[in-house]
Design a protein around this motif. Structure first.
Motif, PDB file in Angstrom:
ATOM      1  N   UNK A 291      15.326 -31.550   5.086  1.00 53.80           N
ATOM      2  CA  UNK A 291      15.551 -32.182   6.388  1.00 53.80           C
ATOM      3  C   UNK A 291      17.015 -32.573   6.555  1.00 53.80           C
ATOM      4  N   UNK A 292      17.607 -33.124   5.503  1.00 54.89           N
ATOM      5  CA  UNK A 292      19.022 -33.496   5.552  1.00 54.89           C
ATOM      6  C   UNK A 292      19.883 -32.262   5.802  1.00 54.89           C
ATOM      7  N   UNK A 293      19.598 -31.188   5.066  1.00 61.00           N
ATOM      8  CA  UNK A 293      20.355 -29.946   5.233  1.00 61.00           C
ATOM      9  C   UNK A 293      20.139 -29.352   6.626  1.00 61.00           C
ATOM     10  N   UNK A 294      18.935 -29.510   7.152  1.00 60.14           N
ATOM     11  CA  UNK A 294      18.641 -28.996   8.492  1.00 60.14           C
ATOM     12  C   UNK A 294      19.513 -29.673   9.540  1.00 60.14           C
ATOM     13  N   UNK A 295      19.662 -30.989   9.425  1.00 59.63           N
ATOM     14  CA  UNK A 295      20.492 -31.699  10.389  1.00 59.63           C
ATOM     15  C   UNK A 295      21.965 -31.357  10.199  1.00 59.63           C
TER      16      UNK A 295
ATOM     17  N   UNK B 204      12.848 -25.186  10.975  1.00 54.72           N
ATOM     18  CA  UNK B 204      14.170 -25.802  10.932  1.00 54.72           C
ATOM     19  C   UNK B 204      15.131 -25.075  11.858  1.00 54.72           C
ATOM     20  N   UNK B 205      15.946 -25.869  12.550  1.00 53.56           N
ATOM     21  CA  UNK B 205      16.923 -25.321  13.490  1.00 53.56           C
ATOM     22  C   UNK B 205      16.353 -24.945  14.844  1.00 53.56           C
TER      23      UNK B 205
ATOM     24  N   UNK C 152      12.207 -28.340  15.241  1.00 51.98           N
ATOM     25  CA  UNK C 152      12.424 -29.280  14.153  1.00 51.98           C
ATOM     26  C   UNK C 152      12.442 -30.666  14.800  1.00 51.98           C
ATOM     27  N   UNK C 153      12.647 -31.714  14.001  1.00 54.05           N
ATOM     28  CA  UNK C 153      12.444 -33.067  14.541  1.00 54.05           C
ATOM     29  C   UNK C 153      13.372 -33.390  15.713  1.00 54.05           C
ATOM     30  N   UNK C 154      14.671 -33.143  15.536  1.00 52.85           N
ATOM     31  CA  UNK C 154      15.606 -33.479  16.614  1.00 52.85           C
ATOM     32  C   UNK C 154      15.594 -32.433  17.722  1.00 52.85           C
ATOM     33  N   UNK C 155      15.158 -31.219  17.393  1.00 52.08           N
ATOM     34  CA  UNK C 155      14.999 -30.210  18.436  1.00 52.08           C
ATOM     35  C   UNK C 155      13.944 -30.641  19.436  1.00 52.08           C
TER      36      UNK C 155
ATOM     37  N   UNK D  71       5.327 -39.360  18.200  1.00 50.55           N
ATOM     38  CA  UNK D  71       5.084 -37.925  18.178  1.00 50.55           C
ATOM     39  C   UNK D  71       6.322 -37.318  17.528  1.00 50.55           C
ATOM     40  N   UNK D  72       6.118 -36.426  16.565  1.00 52.10           N
ATOM     41  CA  UNK D  72       7.268 -35.852  15.865  1.00 52.10           C
ATOM     42  C   UNK D  72       6.914 -34.500  15.254  1.00 52.10           C
ATOM     43  N   UNK D  73       7.969 -33.778  14.870  1.00 53.18           N
ATOM     44  CA  UNK D  73       7.826 -32.524  14.121  1.00 53.18           C
ATOM     45  C   UNK D  73       8.135 -32.870  12.671  1.00 53.18           C
ATOM     46  N   UNK D  74       7.120 -32.946  11.798  1.00 55.12           N
ATOM     47  CA  UNK D  74       7.295 -33.524  10.463  1.00 55.12           C
ATOM     48  C   UNK D  74       8.174 -32.740   9.494  1.00 55.12           C
TER      49      UNK D  74
END
Length: 364
Positions: free
Chosen positions: A67-71, A263-264, A272-275, A332-335
């Protein structure tokens, strides 16, 4: 919001969220109730519970690293988009500058040709040969005007050439940044793939019965954290409803429930979560930063006790995960990889803080 509504099951919460948010925006949701304790048969055979708990923690560690690398990847990708836009803008300026310089050179050439047609003598010489005093005075004025025009033309050519050189330097700098960004994205991608591959390898070595027990351990760990969070009284007295934009963002986010994590990804099929959170707010007409770290840095921060549906809950000390608050202690989130967009307890992960994308007044 009614803080006493904490007895619905996880399945009920999901159904209510998927339907009620769209039908009656701003409605709060109950937190999931604890799953039943594992049966005796669940403990028989396979790896001991302590070993599975160690596996759970290892998987959590690996997916957190992913997750860290994804961000990191998302941040590099976002910068690359901005830099590419700047390169295009500079390229257009260079093209226009070249057209302008060519036009100025044509004008200078025309002036030189005019002088040549006059016998090669400068205008001053022709003037001195004139026998008419009046013509001399008129001509003198024209010469001064011509000199000023020539000086202006040369000055404009010089400035245009300097602008072109500066644009070229700026474009080169942007290209260099793009190359740095490309390397950063490639590095982040390798980290993501490495962590996910390691996690998948750990899971692939488990028997089906062990996977089921592992999933049970994950649910119980999340519920334990959620219960402790709720028991702290953090939700006591919260009655704020969503704004109009918040309801729209919530409607978008909850409509994605069941879609896979990738991811991404920014949708529409995977997130992904922030997407998920950035696209949800974009759909509501409010652009926000792409990554969870930038959402944490740039958006207005509010106290957990003041949060309202539509706000973003940021998780972990490095702000590497984000979910959208739906009300009554749920998000609500993308885990993570292997999971889908879902409803979860807002306190099931360590909360860093809460940010608010819009500044509108909530409807109470």
């Amino acid at each position: 919001m009614k803080t006493g509504r904490r007895t619905l099951t996880t399945a009920a919460v999901t159904v209510v969220c998927a339907i009620t948010v769209l039908a009656a925006p701003g409605t709060a949701f109950a937190a999931p109730t604890p799953p039943p304790p594992p049966s005796a048969s669940a403990s028989a055979g396979g790896a001991p519970s302590k070993e599975l708990e160690a596996v759970r923690k290892e998987l959590d560690k690996l997916y957190r690293a992913a997750a860290v690398a994804t961000e990191e990847y998302n941040a590099a990708e976002e910068k690359a988009k901005q830099q590419s836009t700047e390169v295009v803008r500079l390229a257009k300026k260079i093209a226009k500058g070249k057209e302008k310089l060519a036009e100025l050179k044509d004008r200078a050439g025309a002036a030189a040709a005019s002088q040549y047609r006059g016998g090669g003598l400068p205008p001053e010489a022709h003037l001195m040969l004139s026998d008419n005093p009046q013509e001399f005075l008129v001509g003198a004025g024209r010469i001064r005007q011509g000199q000023h025009a020539a000086e202006g033309l040369l000055g404009e050519m010089k400035r245009t050439q300097e602008d072109l050189e500066q644009y070229a330097q700026d474009a080169d700098a942007q290209w260099r940044k793009l190359e740095v960004g490309r390397k950063a994205r490639a590095k982040a991608q390798k980290k993501i793939e490495k962590q996910i591959a390691a996690a998948e390898k750990v899971e692939s070595e488990l028997e089906q019965e062990e996977k089921e027990r592992l999933a049970e351990l994950e649910r119980r760990a999340a519920q334990k954290a959620q219960s402790a969070w709720l028991d702290s009284g953090v939700l006591d007295g919260i009655e704020t409803e969503a704004t109009e934009q918040g309801r729209k963002a919530l409607a978008y986010a909850t409509a994605q429930i069941g879609k896979p994590y990738e991811w991404g990804a920014e949708g529409p099929k995977t997130y992904d979560c922030s997407g998920l959170t950035s696209q949800a707010w974009t759909s509501a007409g409010q652009g926000i930063p792409r990554t969870s770290q930038q959402q944490w840095k740039q958006l207005k921060r509010v106290a957990v006790t003041d949060m309202r549906p539509g706000d973003l809950v940021i998780y972990f000390d490095d702000a590497s995960h984000v979910g959208m608050y739906v009300g009554d202690g749920a998000i609500v989130h993308a885990p993570r990889p292997g999971r889908t967009v879902t409803i979860a307890g807002a306190g099931s992960m360590p909360i860093l803080g809460v940010v608010r994308p819009d500044t509108g007044v909530s409807e109470t």
